[in-house]
Design an enzyme around this catalytic site. Structure first.
Site, PDB file in Angstrom:
ATOM      1  CB  VAL A 195      -0.931   0.026   1.226  1.00 60.57           C
ATOM      2  CG1 VAL A 195      -1.761   1.305   1.237  1.00 60.57           C
ATOM      3  CG2 VAL A 195      -1.838  -1.203   1.257  1.00 60.57           C
ATOM      4  CB  CYS A 196       0.997   4.240   0.371  1.00 54.40           C
ATOM      5  SG  CYS A 196       1.320   6.010   0.274  1.00 54.40           S
TER       6      CYS A 196
END
Length: 266
Positions: A145-146
């Site tokens: 994520v990210c």
């Protein structure tokens, strides 16, 4: 992979579990019966282990957004881990308590690496990179994520795969020549799944559930959580905003994580 179940057996087990009890009811019952700490709770050997990496200064929602979705799902053993099980700070001024440290972390079937405003400390930490690489090589799925994608890229686990990252860090991900950056909110390439910026972690978790257990399970969780985002300004997509706002945010990121954008050595 060391998992004792194949995908078919896992899905069948999941369907039986979901049909025999309500998801919310199961969650409440588990909380009332199990008074032990999360790290000492017994893992169900019939479920996949989803391990979420935590590190100092990380963006809490990158990890805890997916964690909440996956925990409500009740189909997996979902836990957090870090270098040690000691409390560590997040960027939200909230201490995070990993379930496990590297030394006692269970087998990981699904590896989730979240990010932070400046993950350079993790990228440069040989112990972290070595542990994540080893865990990812044995996992059924390797995900991020990210800016967790930058940490994974450093391990080499994204070599030859497509991946996304928070748009303002795309330049940094592109420095890994063997990783193919894709400008999308969610990118799935074989057993690699990545989510973009912070809020994409919720979409990511639902995508992961659908991938492993089927669309119906993911749809049920989406409705259970009443996940129907309606942002007040519609400025979350960098492809749909004006250059001035985009340059302002990009400048903020360059200041926060300047190490990630320094000129490459010749």
């Amino acid at each position: 992979m060391n998992s004792s179940m194949n995908r078919c057996t896992f899905v069948k087990t999941s369907l039986i579990a979901a049909s025999s009890t309500s998801l919310l009811g199961a969650s409440v019952m588990a909380q009332s019966k199990d008074k032990t700490s999360p790290s000492s709770a017994r893992l169900d050997p019939e479920k996949l282990n989803i391990g979420i990496f935590l590190f100092p200064g990380m963006t809490m929602l990158d990890a805890y957004g997916p964690l909440q979705v996956l925990a409500v799902c009740q189909l997996f053993n979902t836990f957090t881990f870090a270098k040690s099980s000691e409390p560590l700070p997040s960027d939200a001024n909230v201490a995070l308590l990993p379930n496990y440290g590297f030394s006692d972390c269970p087998r990981i079937d699904v590896l989730i690496v979240p990010g932070g405003a400046n993950p350079i400390g993790q990228i440069q930490d040989e112990q972290v990179i070595s542990f994540l690489r080893a865990a990812g090589e044995q996992a059924k799925y390797v995900t991020s994520v990210c800016t967790g994608a930058l940490i994974l890229a450093e391990t080499g686990l994204l070599d030859g795969y497509k991946s996304t990252v928070h748009w303002a860090y795309a330049e940094s991900l592109k420095r890994y020549n063997r990783v193919n950056y894709v400008d999308q909110r969610i990118v799935k390439d074989r057993n690699r799944i990545s989510g973009g910026g912070i809020s994409a972690g919720l979409d990511f978790a639902l995508t992961l559930i659908a991938e492993i257990a089927g669309d119906q399970h993911a749809m049920t969780i989406e409705l259970l959580l009443e996940y129907d985002p309606q942002p007040p300004f519609h400025s979350g997509n960098h492809n749909l905003v004006g250059d001035k706002l985009k340059q302002q945010v990009q400048g903020m990121v360059h200041q926060i994580a300047k190490e990630l954008f320094l000129p490459l050595p010749v």
